[in-house]
Design a protein around this motif. Structure first.
Motif, PDB file in Angstrom:
ATOM      1  N   GLY A  56      57.873  84.213  36.578  1.00  0.00           N
ATOM      2  CA  GLY A  56      57.565  83.148  35.654  1.00  0.00           C
ATOM      3  C   GLY A  56      56.622  83.627  34.564  1.00  0.00           C
ATOM      4  O   GLY A  56      56.342  84.820  34.437  1.00  0.00           O
ATOM      5  N   ASP A  57      56.130  82.699  33.784  1.00  0.00           N
ATOM      6  CA  ASP A  57      55.199  83.018  32.702  1.00  0.00           C
ATOM      7  C   ASP A  57      53.783  83.033  33.258  1.00  0.00           C
ATOM      8  O   ASP A  57      53.061  82.047  33.214  1.00  0.00           O
ATOM      9  CB  ASP A  57      55.334  81.976  31.586  1.00  0.00           C
ATOM     10  N   ARG A 110      54.627  83.875  39.795  1.00  0.00           N
ATOM     11  CA  ARG A 110      55.824  84.369  40.470  1.00  0.00           C
ATOM     12  C   ARG A 110      56.215  83.469  41.643  1.00  0.00           C
ATOM     13  O   ARG A 110      55.384  82.756  42.199  1.00  0.00           O
ATOM     14  CB  ARG A 110      55.588  85.776  41.028  1.00  0.00           C
ATOM     15  N   THR A 166      54.548  81.368  46.349  1.00  0.00           N
ATOM     16  CA  THR A 166      54.271  81.355  44.917  1.00  0.00           C
ATOM     17  C   THR A 166      52.770  81.474  44.694  1.00  0.00           C
ATOM     18  O   THR A 166      51.974  80.982  45.507  1.00  0.00           O
ATOM     19  CB  THR A 166      54.803  80.082  44.236  1.00  0.00           C
ATOM     20  N   PRO A 221      51.976  76.030  36.122  1.00  0.00           N
ATOM     21  CA  PRO A 221      53.221  76.021  35.344  1.00  0.00           C
ATOM     22  C   PRO A 221      53.655  74.612  34.972  1.00  0.00           C
ATOM     23  O   PRO A 221      53.252  73.629  35.609  1.00  0.00           O
ATOM     24  CB  PRO A 221      54.229  76.667  36.303  1.00  0.00           C
ATOM     25  N   ALA A 256      59.666  73.518  34.603  1.00  0.00           N
ATOM     26  CA  ALA A 256      59.962  74.948  34.644  1.00  0.00           C
ATOM     27  C   ALA A 256      59.834  75.493  36.067  1.00  0.00           C
ATOM     28  O   ALA A 256      60.653  76.309  36.508  1.00  0.00           O
ATOM     29  CB  ALA A 256      59.029  75.705  33.705  1.00  0.00           C
ATOM     30  N   PHE A 257      58.803  75.035  36.793  1.00  0.00           N
ATOM     31  CA  PHE A 257      58.625  75.507  38.160  1.00  0.00           C
ATOM     32  C   PHE A 257      59.763  75.029  39.049  1.00  0.00           C
ATOM     33  O   PHE A 257      60.313  75.797  39.847  1.00  0.00           O
ATOM     34  CB  PHE A 257      57.293  75.035  38.737  1.00  0.00           C
ATOM     35  N   ALA A 262      62.851  77.015  38.433  1.00  0.00           N
ATOM     36  CA  ALA A 262      62.741  78.346  39.025  1.00  0.00           C
ATOM     37  C   ALA A 262      62.927  78.293  40.533  1.00  0.00           C
ATOM     38  O   ALA A 262      63.589  79.157  41.119  1.00  0.00           O
ATOM     39  CB  ALA A 262      61.379  78.948  38.682  1.00  0.00           C
TER      40      ALA A 262
END
Length: 385
Positions: free
Chosen positions: A160-161, A164, A188, A236, A240-241, A244
Motif C-alpha cells: 500500500g501507500d 502493507r 497488516t 489508510p 483503499a484498505f 486491498a
C-alpha cells in the motif's frame, strides 16, 4: 515473506513430529505492536473444533497478541481433553511471551477425532520451539507449517501507500463456503481499530473465501484471522484498505482453488445479469456443487445441459428458457437452446471459464470451483490410512 512482510510481526514454523513426514507442523505468529488489533471469521459448521471454540472467545474484545497454528491433528471431537489442550497451548504461549492467554488465538488442522497426550506434548513443544525461532523473515516457514494435503504453501503480499498487507493460507480439500478447510492469517501494519478490522475482514471474505466452493464439504476448523500492528504509523483510506484486503483474500482463495485435491481444471463460474447478488451466488453455487457438471469438465465435455439442469434447482429469478451459457469464451447455449457446436469449445486447458447470463437484472457474482476427478476420490478414500 508472507505474514512478516508488514512491520511489527514475527513468525516461525517448526517440526515437532505431528506429521509423519518430518516437515514443519507448528506455526507461531506474534504481533509486536504498537497496536494489538485482531479480527476473525469462523466456520459456520455447528460441529466446531476445540480451537474454534477457544478463539471465538479470544477475539471478542478485538485484542490479539499472537496466534499458534498446528497441522497434523484437528483437535476436533476430542472431548474435554482436547479443549484443555487448546487452553494449555494458549497458556504456554502467553507464559513465554509474557502476555495474557486470553489474547492468544489457536488454530488446528488435520484428522478429526484423534488427540492424546502425545499430541498435546508435541504441540506444547512446538510452542516453545516456535517462539524461540521467531524472526521477521519467518513468514514462509509458518506458511509451510500449516500445510496438510496442500502441495505447496500459499502466501501473498500487498504494497500500500506506506503500509502493507501480508497473508498465508492452507487448504486443499473440504473447500466449501462458510468457510472452507482453510486456515488463513492476514497481517497488516496499517493503523486500524478492531471495529474497522472486523468490518473490512467480513466484507473481504464475503466475496472471496465464501465464494470458493471446491467440493461442497464444510470443515470444522476454518478460521480467517486479520491482525493489525499499526507499526507503519499510516492510517489508510478505508476504501483503499478494504479494496486491498479483498485483493489479498481473493488471491489466496484462487491459490486454494488451484491446489484443490486431485483437480485437473480450475473452474471460474461468473453469473451475470442476475436480479440480485444473492441470486447470482445461488446460481453459481448450484453449478459448483453439481457432480455431473464437474465430472463432465473432468472429461473435457462441454455438456451445457448440465448447467441448465443445475441452475433450475434454485429459487433465483430467471427464465430457464432465456439463459445464455458460455464455456471458455464460446456461447454454447442461447435463450435456453443450442448455439455454437460443442466441438468449438476447448476444455483441455486447466483454466476453465463458465459464464451464465440470467437476463434478469444487473447483479453479478463469481464462484470458484474445480472438477471432480479419480484422484480426488482416491486421495479422500485413503485420507486417514
Amino acid at each position: 515473506m508472507s505474514v512478516t512482510a508488514p512491520a511489527g510481526f514475527e513468525a516461525s514454523g517448526v517440526a515437532v513430529g505431528l506429521k509423519s513426514t518430518g516437515k514443519p507442523d507448528v506455526a507461531v505468529v506474534v504481533n509486536r505492536g504498537p497496536l494489538k488489533v485482531g479480527a476473525a471469521v469462523f466456520t459456520s459448521n455447528r460441529a466446531k473444533a476445540n480451537p474454534i471454540l477457544w478463539s471465538e472467545q479470544v477475539i471478542a474484545d478485538g485484542a490479539v497478541e499472537a496466534i499458534v497454528l498446528n497441522s497434523g491433528g484437528a483437535n476436533c471431537f476430542t472431548g474435554s481433553f482436547g479443549f484443555q489442550t487448546t487452553h494449555q497451548t494458549a497458556e504456554k504461549t502467553a507464559e513465554i511471551l509474557g502476555v495474557g492467554a486470553g489474547d492468544v488465538l489457536v488454530c488446528s488442522t488435520g484428522l478429526i477425532g484423534t488427540g492424546d497426550q502425545v499430541f498435546r506434548d508435541k504441540v506444547l513443544t512446538g510452542v516453545a520451539e516456535g517462539i524461540a525461532a521467531l524472526s521477521t523473515t519467518g513468514g514462509d516457514d509458518a506458511a509451510r507449517a500449516i500445510m496438510t494435503t496442500d502441495s505447496r504453501h500459499k502466501t501473498t503480499v500487498f504494497e500500500g501507500d506506506g503500509w502493507r498487507i501480508g497473508g498465508m493460507a492452507k487448504g486443499a480439500g473440504m473447500l466449501a463456503p462458510g468457510l472452507a478447510t482453510m486456515l488463513v492469517v492476514i497481517t497488516t501494519d496499517a493503523v486500524i481499530d478492531a471495529a474497522e478490522a472486523d468490518a473490512h475482514l467480513r466484507a473481504a471474505t464475503r466475496v472471496s473465501f465464501d465464494r470458493l466452493d471446491s467440493d461442497g464439504c464444510m470443515s470444522t476448523n476454518d478460521q480467517v484471522t486479520l491482525l493489525a500492528s499499526g507499526a507503519s504509523g499510516t492510517t489508510p483510506d478505508a476504501e483503499a484498505f478494504r479494496s486491498a484486503l479483498i485483493a489479498v483474500c481473493t488471491d489466496l482463495a484462487v491459490q486454494l482453488q488451484g491446489d484443490a485435491e486431485g483437480a485437473s481444471h480450475d473452474i471460474t463460474i461468473r453469473v451475470v445479469n442476475a436480479a440480485t447478488e444473492d441470486d447470482a451466488v445461488e446460481v453459481g453455487r448450484s453449478v459448483a456443487r453439481n457432480n455431473l457438471f464437474k465430472a463432465a469438465i473432468f472429461g473435457n465435455d462441454p455438456n451445457w445441459g448440465r448447467v441448465l439442469a443445475a441452475i433450475g434447482t434454485t429459487d433465483a429469478v430467471f427464465d430457464p428458457y432465456d439463459v445464455d451459457v458460455w464455456m471458455n469464451g464460446v456461447r454454447v447455449c442461447s435463450a435456453g437452446g443450442p448455439d455454437r457446436p460443442r466441438e468449438d469449445v476447448d476444455l483441455t486447458p486447466r483454466a476453465t471459464d463458465l459464464q451464465i447470463d440470467l437476463k434478469s437484472g444487473s447483479a453479478v457474482a463469481t464462484i470458484y470451483t474445480n472438477d471432480l476427478t479419480h484422484d480426488y476420490v482416491h486421495e479422500n478414500s485413503a485420507y486417514s490410512s
